[in-house]
Design a protein around this motif. Structure first.
Motif, short mmCIF file in Angstrom:
data_model
loop_
_atom_site.label_atom_id
_atom_site.label_comp_id
_atom_site.label_asym_id
_atom_site.label_seq_id
_atom_site.Cartn_x
_atom_site.Cartn_y
_atom_site.Cartn_z
N ASN A 89 0.87 -1.18 0.00
CA ASN A 89 0.00 0.00 0.00
C ASN A 89 0.91 1.22 0.00
OD1 ASN A 89 0.97 0.15 2.61
ND2 ASN A 89 -0.89 -0.70 3.51
N THR A 116 1.93 3.13 2.37
CA THR A 116 2.92 3.12 3.46
C THR A 116 4.09 2.20 3.10
OG1 THR A 116 1.01 3.28 4.91
CG2 THR A 116 3.12 2.91 5.98
N THR A 117 3.75 1.00 2.61
CA THR A 117 4.80 0.05 2.22
C THR A 117 5.61 0.61 1.05
OG1 THR A 117 3.07 -1.57 2.63
CG2 THR A 117 5.16 -2.43 1.91
N GLU A 152 6.24 3.69 0.37
CA GLU A 152 7.19 4.70 0.87
C GLU A 152 8.36 4.05 1.61
OE1 GLU A 152 4.52 7.24 2.97
OE2 GLU A 152 3.95 8.31 1.13
N LYS A 153 8.07 2.98 2.32
CA LYS A 153 9.15 2.26 3.04
C LYS A 153 10.15 1.69 2.03
CE LYS A 153 6.78 0.77 7.25
NZ LYS A 153 6.08 -0.35 7.85
#
Lengths: 124, 173
Positions: B161, B163-164, B166-167
């Motif tokens: 998603n 968040t992932t 961006e990580k």
């Protein structure tokens, strides 16, 4: 004392898989010690999930290649951690888990022995 | 004197129980999906989805700073959800993505890629799930970031998603 001995014998027999499950072969024994990580608290043996079936095939192949149980468990723990095993290996972090119950059993037996022997000597 | 010794021993026993159980409660007893992070990616050989005669081995020997491995399948709904993020990762970051097509029908997999776009540098086939298990996979979808030494530096179980995404970008920058 006789009853206690009888209970202890039953307890130790129950602990031995070979007595409890005489027809169990090596493959099923391994499956029963492996947790299906994609299911809720099921062993590999009890699960029919995709993950469990894939893992069974991989284990079967390793057994056919004459790998030892230890080699199979090492392969799995390297990829999924000790959590995949229902019986975690004996190592520093699991010493307490393995030997604390034995320690408590010994303490209990000592107390029982002391009470029965001293109780008898008091009566006589 | 004897009673005092008895009550002290019971007290000490109680304290030791408390310490042991407190310690046991603190320890991690849940499944840790990050076990392989920091380890070298095990060797796997993959046949191409487009041309089964063509095979490659991972870890990649090409001189890449980082590359991604994504386990996916056309029948997996969360894979459809994460697919735009894979396309974005490839387009915006110029990173090579190796796909592992997990237990899928070739025609469905090809249809999936032609409809949703093909972000993969190479798509290998895992017809029986054994390749995924070899690298410590649980199922689909799953994503790994591998560095130039073949070390797994990031692993995500489940769909990517924002968040992932961006990580992953933070790891490969």
């Amino acid at each position: 004392m006789k009853n206690l001995l009888f209970l202890l014998i039953i307890f130790f027999l129950y602990q031995q898989d070979s007595f409890a499950l005489p027809s169990q072969d090596r493959e099923v024994k391994i499956y029963k010690n492996i947790r299906c990580l994609a299911c809720q608290g099921q062993t590999l043996n009890d699960s029919n999930s995709d993950f469990a079936n894939d893992l069974k095939k991989v284990i079967k192949r390793k057994l056919d290649n004459n790998e030892t149980d230890q080699q199979i468990y090492s392969y799995l723990t390297a990829r999924y951690g000790d959590w995949i095993l229902f019986n975690p290996p004996v190592k520093q972090s699991t010493l307490l888990l393995w030997f604390f119950p034995v320690f408590i059993l010994v303490i209990g037996l000592l107390i029982l022995y002391k009470r029965t022997v001293f109780g008898k000597s008091k009566l006589s | 004197m004897k009673n005092k010794l008895k009550s002290t021993s019971i007290f000490l026993l109680f304290i030791s129980f408390f310490v042991i159980f407190y310690y046991a409660l603190q320890s991690d007893t849940k499944n840790n999906t990050q076990i392989m992070v920091g380890s070298k990616l095990p060797n796997i050989q993959l046949s191409s989805l487009f041309n089964p005669a063509q095979k490659i081995s991972l870890p990649s020997t090409e001189n890449e700073n980082f590359y991604l491995i994504n386990i996916w399948s056309s029948w997996c709904v969360p894979c459809r959800d994460e697919h735009p993020f894979l396309v974005k990762l490839k387009n915006d970051n110029q990173i090579k993505i190796f796909g592992i097509n997990y237990k899928d029908k070739t025609s469905n997999a090809l249809d999936f890629l032609s409809k949703l776009g093909d972000p993969f540098y190479y798509v290998g086939v895992d017809s029986d799930g054994s390749k995924s298990i070899e690298i410590g996979g649980y199922g689909v979808p799953e994503t790994y970031v591998i560095n130039s030494d073949g070390i797994i530096v990031f692993k995500h179980v489940g769909p990517i998603n924002i968040t992932t995404y961006e990580k992953i970008v933070a790891v490969i920058k």
